[in-house]
Design a protein around this motif. Structure first.
Motif, PDB file in Angstrom:
ATOM      1  N   MET A  81      39.784  40.922  51.786  1.00  0.00           N
ATOM      2  CA  MET A  81      39.129  41.704  50.748  1.00  0.00           C
ATOM      3  C   MET A  81      37.648  41.325  50.680  1.00  0.00           C
ATOM      4  O   MET A  81      37.302  40.182  50.349  1.00  0.00           O
ATOM      5  CB  MET A  81      39.810  41.450  49.399  1.00  0.00           C
ATOM      6  N   ASP A  82      36.766  42.289  51.010  1.00  0.00           N
ATOM      7  CA  ASP A  82      35.329  42.020  51.001  1.00  0.00           C
ATOM      8  C   ASP A  82      34.564  43.185  50.381  1.00  0.00           C
ATOM      9  O   ASP A  82      33.444  43.501  50.788  1.00  0.00           O
ATOM     10  CB  ASP A  82      34.820  41.733  52.415  1.00  0.00           C
ATOM     11  N   GLN A  83      35.169  43.814  49.379  1.00  0.00           N
ATOM     12  CA  GLN A  83      34.581  44.985  48.751  1.00  0.00           C
ATOM     13  C   GLN A  83      34.318  44.710  47.270  1.00  0.00           C
ATOM     14  O   GLN A  83      34.863  43.772  46.691  1.00  0.00           O
ATOM     15  CB  GLN A  83      35.523  46.188  48.900  1.00  0.00           C
ATOM     16  N   ARG A 121      32.251  41.211  47.456  1.00  0.00           N
ATOM     17  CA  ARG A 121      31.099  41.097  48.358  1.00  0.00           C
ATOM     18  C   ARG A 121      30.072  40.119  47.806  1.00  0.00           C
ATOM     19  O   ARG A 121      29.264  39.571  48.552  1.00  0.00           O
ATOM     20  CB  ARG A 121      30.433  42.467  48.557  1.00  0.00           C
ATOM     21  N   TRP A 122      30.085  39.927  46.490  1.00  0.00           N
ATOM     22  CA  TRP A 122      29.092  39.088  45.828  1.00  0.00           C
ATOM     23  C   TRP A 122      29.542  37.634  45.716  1.00  0.00           C
ATOM     24  O   TRP A 122      28.714  36.730  45.701  1.00  0.00           O
ATOM     25  CB  TRP A 122      28.800  39.647  44.432  1.00  0.00           C
ATOM     26  N   THR A 123      30.828  37.430  45.605  1.00  0.00           N
ATOM     27  CA  THR A 123      31.389  36.082  45.529  1.00  0.00           C
ATOM     28  C   THR A 123      32.809  36.115  46.079  1.00  0.00           C
ATOM     29  O   THR A 123      33.519  37.119  45.901  1.00  0.00           O
ATOM     30  CB  THR A 123      31.405  35.547  44.090  1.00  0.00           C
ATOM     31  N   ARG A 124      33.219  35.045  46.721  1.00  0.00           N
ATOM     32  CA  ARG A 124      34.570  35.008  47.286  1.00  0.00           C
ATOM     33  C   ARG A 124      35.629  34.835  46.198  1.00  0.00           C
ATOM     34  O   ARG A 124      36.817  35.014  46.468  1.00  0.00           O
ATOM     35  CB  ARG A 124      34.682  33.854  48.305  1.00  0.00           C
ATOM     36  N   ALA A 173      31.070  33.076  55.757  1.00  0.00           N
ATOM     37  CA  ALA A 173      29.697  32.821  56.207  1.00  0.00           C
ATOM     38  C   ALA A 173      28.694  33.741  55.518  1.00  0.00           C
ATOM     39  O   ALA A 173      27.533  33.351  55.328  1.00  0.00           O
ATOM     40  CB  ALA A 173      29.613  32.991  57.722  1.00  0.00           C
ATOM     41  N   ARG A 174      29.122  34.942  55.128  1.00  0.00           N
ATOM     42  CA  ARG A 174      28.170  35.898  54.549  1.00  0.00           C
ATOM     43  C   ARG A 174      28.297  36.054  53.033  1.00  0.00           C
ATOM     44  O   ARG A 174      27.485  36.762  52.428  1.00  0.00           O
ATOM     45  CB  ARG A 174      28.339  37.269  55.212  1.00  0.00           C
ATOM     46  N   SER A 201      28.847  34.351  49.079  1.00  0.00           N
ATOM     47  CA  SER A 201      28.726  33.153  48.243  1.00  0.00           C
ATOM     48  C   SER A 201      30.105  32.642  47.859  1.00  0.00           C
ATOM     49  O   SER A 201      30.996  33.425  47.528  1.00  0.00           O
ATOM     50  CB  SER A 201      27.934  33.490  46.976  1.00  0.00           C
ATOM     51  N   PRO A 202      30.322  31.313  47.851  1.00  0.00           N
ATOM     52  CA  PRO A 202      31.648  30.793  47.513  1.00  0.00           C
ATOM     53  C   PRO A 202      32.024  30.967  46.053  1.00  0.00           C
ATOM     54  O   PRO A 202      33.192  31.181  45.734  1.00  0.00           O
ATOM     55  CB  PRO A 202      31.562  29.315  47.889  1.00  0.00           C
ATOM     56  N   PHE A 203      31.046  30.914  45.136  1.00  0.00           N
ATOM     57  CA  PHE A 203      31.401  30.926  43.712  1.00  0.00           C
ATOM     58  C   PHE A 203      30.407  31.736  42.882  1.00  0.00           C
ATOM     59  O   PHE A 203      30.744  32.783  42.346  1.00  0.00           O
ATOM     60  CB  PHE A 203      31.496  29.501  43.196  1.00  0.00           C
ATOM     61  N   LEU A 204      29.168  31.267  42.786  1.00  0.00           N
ATOM     62  CA  LEU A 204      28.159  31.991  42.011  1.00  0.00           C
ATOM     63  C   LEU A 204      27.820  33.306  42.719  1.00  0.00           C
ATOM     64  O   LEU A 204      27.561  33.312  43.924  1.00  0.00           O
ATOM     65  CB  LEU A 204      26.899  31.145  41.857  1.00  0.00           C
ATOM     66  N   PRO A 205      27.831  34.427  42.003  1.00  0.00           N
ATOM     67  CA  PRO A 205      27.526  35.712  42.651  1.00  0.00           C
ATOM     68  C   PRO A 205      26.134  35.713  43.280  1.00  0.00           C
ATOM     69  O   PRO A 205      25.173  35.201  42.708  1.00  0.00           O
ATOM     70  CB  PRO A 205      27.612  36.710  41.489  1.00  0.00           C
ATOM     71  N   ARG A 206      26.067  36.288  44.482  1.00  0.00           N
ATOM     72  CA  ARG A 206      24.812  36.360  45.194  1.00  0.00           C
ATOM     73  C   ARG A 206      24.749  37.718  45.899  1.00  0.00           C
ATOM     74  O   ARG A 206      25.747  38.215  46.396  1.00  0.00           O
ATOM     75  CB  ARG A 206      24.727  35.233  46.219  1.00  0.00           C
ATOM     76  N   ARG A 207      23.565  38.318  45.898  1.00  0.00           N
ATOM     77  CA  ARG A 207      23.388  39.623  46.529  1.00  0.00           C
ATOM     78  C   ARG A 207      23.899  39.574  47.963  1.00  0.00           C
ATOM     79  O   ARG A 207      23.478  38.713  48.741  1.00  0.00           O
ATOM     80  CB  ARG A 207      21.928  40.032  46.490  1.00  0.00           C
ATOM     81  N   PRO A 208      24.814  40.463  48.331  1.00  0.00           N
ATOM     82  CA  PRO A 208      25.338  40.433  49.708  1.00  0.00           C
ATOM     83  C   PRO A 208      24.294  40.861  50.699  1.00  0.00           C
ATOM     84  O   PRO A 208      23.363  41.613  50.372  1.00  0.00           O
ATOM     85  CB  PRO A 208      26.507  41.441  49.652  1.00  0.00           C
ATOM     86  N   PRO A 209      24.393  40.392  51.945  1.00  0.00           N
ATOM     87  CA  PRO A 209      23.417  40.791  52.966  1.00  0.00           C
ATOM     88  C   PRO A 209      23.540  42.285  53.272  1.00  0.00           C
ATOM     89  O   PRO A 209      24.602  42.884  53.109  1.00  0.00           O
ATOM     90  CB  PRO A 209      23.788  39.934  54.181  1.00  0.00           C
ATOM     91  N   ASP A 210      22.450  42.867  53.703  1.00  0.00           N
ATOM     92  CA  ASP A 210      22.482  44.285  54.081  1.00  0.00           C
ATOM     93  C   ASP A 210      23.407  44.477  55.252  1.00  0.00           C
ATOM     94  O   ASP A 210      23.462  43.640  56.165  1.00  0.00           O
ATOM     95  CB  ASP A 210      21.080  44.757  54.439  1.00  0.00           C
TER      96      ASP A 210
END
Length: 267
Positions: free
Chosen positions: A182-184, A188-191, A254-255, A257-266
């Motif tokens: 699941m990467d949607q 996509r912002w946090t695992r 690798a792409r 963030s493990p916990f804190l939400p982070r803008r996903p790469p383009d």
């Protein structure tokens, strides 16, 4: 502002401990009858709800009425939502692999080991993590900016957690996604959007309870402990060890963030 009612608070701590213990012992008996210990995950949210209700009743005559009611309602809403979500997700499934591995190491009777290592341990954790809810029932003085910030953080966390859970449930319900990562959406912002939302909920409840120094000091262990459990204990660390060998997980990790939400790469 009146002095903090330490004696009444101590009595409330005892009632809360008994409530958490009762919930877990009842759950243990149900688990024995059903032959699976995974239902203890449902009892996690119910335990917090029970403590919120018990401390609300036992603290009558103390604290600020609005804060008491708000702490109780926010905790119960979070706990009941989590219990229902886990109950629906696990319905019809067998034993959880985590408990299978744990019980395989049992030195003696498996069920008595589960009682000690799972049910009694979780009762103690529920009691400790719920300290902000318990302290809020006795905190004097009207609600201030800290309480407003806490309620806002609680709402953000609950929404983040619930949306993440809903997105994952829809993803898993689609047969085309079998075996995929699941990467949607929020994933996509946090695992772990559900664990991050949980963390925000408990820091929010801490802020709600901590507008005077005594409740703030009493309650600080709670969000610290919950953050540790979610990131290093039985939360994301355990899940990621289980997921490590899944195809595609290394690239996802690798792409994202493990916990804190982070803008996903383009893309």
């Amino acid at each position: 502002m009146t002095a903090f009612p330490w004696a009444a608070f101590g009595t409330g701590l005892l009632y809360s401990a008994l409530a958490a213990l009762a919930i877990m012992l009842l759950t243990f008996l149900v688990a024995l009858a059903k032959g699976v210990h995974r239902i203890v995950d449902v009892a996690w949210g119910l335990g917090f709800t029970a403590i919120a209700l018990v401390t609300f009743a036992s603290s009558d005559g103390h604290g600020d009425g609005t804060r008491r009611l708000l702490a109780t309602v926010l905790t119960a809403v979070w706990g009941l939502r989590l219990a229902v979500h886990i109950g629906v997700r696990r319905c019809g499934h067998g034993e959880d692999a985590r408990y299978e591995r744990l019980l395989a190491r049992a030195p003696g009777n498996r069920h008595l080991y589960a009682l000690r290592a799972v049910y009694l341990l979780q009762a103690a954790l529920i009691w400790l993590v719920s300290l902000p809810v318990q302290a809020a029932q006795y905190a004097d003085g009207p609600l201030g900016p800290g309480a407003a910030a806490g309620a806002a953080l609680w709402l953000f966390g609950l929404t983040f957690e619930a949306v993440g859970d809903s997105q994952l449930a829809r993803f898993r319900a689609d047969p085309r996604n079998r075996g995929r990562i699941m990467d949607q959406g929020l994933w996509r912002w946090t695992r772990h959007p559900n664990y991050f939302g949980d963390c925000c909920v408990w820091w929010g409840l801490y802020l709600l309870s901590s507008e005077s120094w005594q409740p703030a000091l009493i309650s600080l262990l709670s969000p610290l402990l919950m953050t540790y459990l979610l990131t290093q204990g039985s939360g994301m660390a355990l899940l990621e060890r289980h997921m490590a060998d899944r195809p595609g997980f290394a690239a996802y990790a690798a792409r994202t963030s493990p916990f804190l939400p982070r803008r996903p790469p383009d893309p």
